[in-house]
Design an enzyme around this catalytic site. Structure first.
Site, PDB file in Angstrom:
ATOM      1  CG  ASP A 126      -2.777  -1.173  -4.162  1.00 46.23           C
ATOM      2  OD1 ASP A 126      -3.746  -1.200  -3.399  1.00 46.23           O
ATOM      3  OD2 ASP A 126      -2.065  -0.169  -4.340  1.00 46.23           O
ATOM      4  CE  LYS A 148      -2.440  -6.739   1.247  1.00 42.18           C
ATOM      5  NZ  LYS A 148      -1.883  -5.824   0.255  1.00 42.18           N
ATOM      6  N   GLY A 149      -6.813  -9.669  -1.515  1.00 36.38           N
ATOM      7  CA  GLY A 149      -8.238  -9.955  -1.307  1.00 36.38           C
ATOM      8  C   GLY A 149      -8.657 -11.315  -1.817  1.00 36.38           C
ATOM      9  CG  ASN A 179      -4.614   2.706   5.303  1.00 37.69           C
ATOM     10  OD1 ASN A 179      -5.349   1.901   5.865  1.00 37.69           O
ATOM     11  ND2 ASN A 179      -3.356   2.858   5.625  1.00 37.69           N
ATOM     12  N   GLY A 202      -7.902  -1.424   0.650  1.00 36.66           N
ATOM     13  CA  GLY A 202      -9.054  -1.706  -0.201  1.00 36.66           C
ATOM     14  C   GLY A 202      -8.883  -3.064  -0.835  1.00 36.66           C
ATOM     15  CG  HIS A 203      -8.793  -6.766   0.831  1.00 34.83           C
ATOM     16  ND1 HIS A 203      -7.544  -6.276   0.638  1.00 34.83           N
ATOM     17  CD2 HIS A 203      -8.702  -7.628   1.872  1.00 34.83           C
ATOM     18  CE1 HIS A 203      -6.728  -6.823   1.524  1.00 34.83           C
ATOM     19  NE2 HIS A 203      -7.400  -7.628   2.277  1.00 34.83           N
ATOM     20  NE  ARG A 255       2.389   7.734  26.140  1.00 32.22           N
ATOM     21  CZ  ARG A 255       3.529   7.809  26.795  1.00 32.22           C
ATOM     22  NH1 ARG A 255       3.777   6.967  27.754  1.00 32.22           N
ATOM     23  NH2 ARG A 255       4.419   8.733  26.496  1.00 32.22           N
ATOM     24  CD  GLN A 289      -2.432  -0.374   4.711  1.00 31.14           C
ATOM     25  OE1 GLN A 289      -2.246  -0.766   5.838  1.00 31.14           O
ATOM     26  NE2 GLN A 289      -3.623  -0.079   4.270  1.00 31.14           N
ATOM     27  CB  THR A 331      -8.620   3.375  -0.906  1.00 34.61           C
ATOM     28  OG1 THR A 331      -8.616   2.047  -0.428  1.00 34.61           O
ATOM     29  CG2 THR A 331      -9.002   4.310   0.214  1.00 34.61           C
ATOM     30  NE  ARG A 363      -3.703   8.101  -4.135  1.00 29.26           N
ATOM     31  CZ  ARG A 363      -2.807   8.095  -3.187  1.00 29.26           C
ATOM     32  NH1 ARG A 363      -1.880   9.036  -3.136  1.00 29.26           N
ATOM     33  NH2 ARG A 363      -2.813   7.179  -2.249  1.00 29.26           N
ATOM     34  N   PRO A 364      -4.213   6.636 -10.205  1.00 24.55           N
ATOM     35  CG  PRO A 364      -3.316   7.966 -11.901  1.00 24.55           C
ATOM     36  CD  PRO A 364      -4.228   8.008 -10.712  1.00 24.55           C
ATOM     37  CB  VAL A 370      -5.040 -16.750 -14.382  1.00 21.99           C
ATOM     38  CG1 VAL A 370      -3.718 -17.465 -14.220  1.00 21.99           C
ATOM     39  CG2 VAL A 370      -6.202 -17.694 -14.026  1.00 21.99           C
TER      40      VAL A 370
HETATM   41  P1  IMP Z   1      -1.551   6.457   4.470  1.00 24.50           P
HETATM   42  O1  IMP Z   1      -1.568   5.029   4.885  1.00 24.50           O
HETATM   43  O2  IMP Z   1      -2.895   6.958   4.004  1.00 24.50           O
HETATM   44  O3  IMP Z   1      -0.946   7.351   5.516  1.00 24.50           O
HETATM   45  O4  IMP Z   1      -0.608   6.593   3.185  1.00 24.50           O
HETATM   46  C1  IMP Z   1       0.789   6.439   3.276  1.00 24.50           C
HETATM   47  C2  IMP Z   1       1.349   5.782   2.028  1.00 24.50           C
HETATM   48  O5  IMP Z   1       0.892   4.437   1.961  1.00 24.50           O
HETATM   49  C3  IMP Z   1       0.902   6.432   0.708  1.00 24.50           C
HETATM   50  O6  IMP Z   1       1.941   6.335  -0.220  1.00 24.50           O
HETATM   51  C4  IMP Z   1      -0.273   5.577   0.279  1.00 24.50           C
HETATM   52  O7  IMP Z   1      -0.471   5.634  -1.118  1.00 24.50           O
HETATM   53  C5  IMP Z   1       0.200   4.213   0.728  1.00 24.50           C
HETATM   54  N1  IMP Z   1      -0.900   3.282   1.023  1.00 24.50           N
HETATM   55  C6  IMP Z   1      -1.650   3.227   2.130  1.00 24.50           C
HETATM   56  N2  IMP Z   1      -2.530   2.229   2.054  1.00 24.50           N
HETATM   57  C7  IMP Z   1      -2.322   1.616   0.887  1.00 24.50           C
HETATM   58  C8  IMP Z   1      -2.912   0.459   0.276  1.00 24.50           C
HETATM   59  O8  IMP Z   1      -3.795  -0.206   0.797  1.00 24.50           O
HETATM   60  N3  IMP Z   1      -2.391   0.141  -0.941  1.00 24.50           N
HETATM   61  C9  IMP Z   1      -1.374   0.820  -1.524  1.00 24.50           C
HETATM   62  N4  IMP Z   1      -0.797   1.890  -0.982  1.00 24.50           N
HETATM   63  C10 IMP Z   1      -1.276   2.285   0.219  1.00 24.50           C
END
Ligand code: IMP
Length: 425
Positions: free
Chosen positions: A13, A16-17, A38, A40-41, A142, A223, A299, A302-303, A413
């Protein structure tokens, strides 16, 4: 522009987007090399906001090839929705290519992710519940299903039956949940395929060809370094490798053909989910950063946990990813502070450490050593060049650069395209 990797230097977070969006304009090809939805940009163009979970945000630039490469995991239902939504908003998705070798997140992976988190109780990882871990686990075991398998319904059905023979024992006897029906699952997944069937390709051959021709390629990491399965705070990590080196493993490029690696660091630190976070602020200041920075997951909503910038993490990320430069994002969120702090070391058992310890239980116990810098107490959202930044903001950026050992090339900014300030070439 040559080949460039964009990588997160914290816990994701980092924004990067906006950098991907800026650099995509100079690339011929934009490639995602790991992870799935997982990620989100958010990209803001004028009054339009686009949220991407799978498709590289480069798709907003007409004429670019946008690849979901071998190392990604793809939920076909989410991909279908994302493609249809973009088309409905008038975005040309003709340049999208999906690797036939990418692994599929099946509905049973999502079920398994949720059940396993429930089982862990207090020790839960706080995953995004998108099935990421189970999909990568099946890949390693596999018994995964690949995107190319979706083009052969009979093969797919047989594979799903085979996988569910085992998983249904797990679901019913271990998790005490319902068994899943193989044909219903195959039908569900196959329904999504027409939306992206024509985009499935041998993307590895495309990347190899582009490298041979010297075409500019942008590798878009999702990530971040400290969520990396090996380099992160295991087990509170994701199941892929977000570090820059994984751009090689997940696409078809070799290490010597990566020319530029840009690390993205938020001007402070955030983390979603469980795990150590030495500079976390659990007081009103942390809440203030969350509100000013809009720190709620793209995504999952969550806070996010918020804290000061951790220079130790950034400096190690600079080495582990071979960073050539940094982009510091969301600097404006710190606009109203009298003092800004950077963690420059950890103290543990009387010793000072300047590298991130491998053992997360040690990271959990470290005491942070801070350096205080004066805030700038000024609205910087209108800055468009280095000269527009107040002296104290520049001082903060210069100090980050010194600690990381690499130049800061970009500062953001605000969320809009025009709010990315380019400091150097
Ligand atoms: P998973 O990738 O859904 O298995 O989550 C594993 C851990 O990575 C958790 O703590 C998620 O909150 C965190 N996580 C996964 N993807 C992101 C992302 O894009 N941004 C921030 N945290 C992420």
């Amino acid at each position: 522009m040559k080949t460039t990797v964009i990588v997160g230097t914290q816990w994701g977070d980092e924004g990067k987007g906006c950098l991907c969006d800026y650099l995509a304009a100079q690339a011929d090809i934009v490639v995602r090399y790991q992870g799935g939805n997982n990620a989100g940009h958010t990209v803001v163009v004028g009054d339009q906001q686009f949220k991407f979970h799978l498709i590289p945000s480069g798709i907003l630039h007409p004429g670019k090839l946008c690849i979901m490469a071998d190392g990604t995991v793809i939920d076909p239902l989410v991909l279908c929705r994302e493609v249809d939504d973009l088309r409905a908003r008038g975005v040309d998705t003709g340049g999208l290519r999906i690797s036939a070798a990418a692994h599929v997140i099946m509905p049973y992976h999502i079920a398994q992710d949720i059940l396993e988190e429930k089982r862990r109780g207090d020790r839960k990882i706080g995953t995004t519940s998108r099935g990421i871990g189970p999909a990568y686990a099946d890949k390693s075991k596999r018994c995964g299903i690949r995107i190319g398998d979706l083009l052969r319904p009979d093969v797919l059905r047989a594979r799903v039956r085979d996988v569910l023979d085992e998983k249904n024992v797990l679901f019913t006897q271990y998790y005490h949940a319902e068994a899943l029906d193989a044909d219903a699952i195959a039908d569900q997944v196959l329904c999504a395929v027409p939306s992206f069937r024509d985009h499935i390709a041998d993307t590895r051959a495309m990347v190899i060809d582009a490298v041979r021709r010297g075409r500019p390629i942008l590798f878009e990491g999702a990530q971040a370094t400290y969520l990396d399965l090996d380099y992160g705070t295991y087990p509170n990590v994701t199941s892929s490798h977000p570090v820059a080196g994984a751009a090689c493993l997940g696409t078809g490029i070799g290490p010597r053909d990566i020319h530029d690696v840009i690390g993205v660091a938020k001007a402070y630190t955030t983390r979603v989910g469980s795990g150590p976070f030495p500079t976390e602020l659990t007081d009103a200041l942390g809440d203030r950063l969350r509100e000013r920075g809009g720190e709620y997951g793209t995504t999952t909503g969550r806070p996010r946990r918020c804290g000061w910038l951790d220079g130790v993490m950034i400096a190690c990320a600079a080495t582990m990813n071979s960073l050539s430069a940094l982009a510091v994002t969301k600097l404006d969120v710190l606009d109203d502070l009298d003092t800004v702090r950077i963690c420059v070391g950890y103290r543990i058992d009387g010793e000072v450490m300047t590298t991130v310890p491998m053992d997360p239980s040690v990271l959990e116990r470290v005491e942070t050593i801070y350096e205080d810098l004066p805030g700038w107490r000024q609205d910087i959202t209108g800055a468009r060049s280095a000269a527009d930044l107040p002296a104290n903001a520049r001082r903060y950026i210069d100090r980050i650069s010194e600690i990381a050992g690499v130049p800061v090339r970009f500062v953001s900014v605000g969320p809009e395209r025009s709010q990315l300030v380019v400091l150097g070439a």
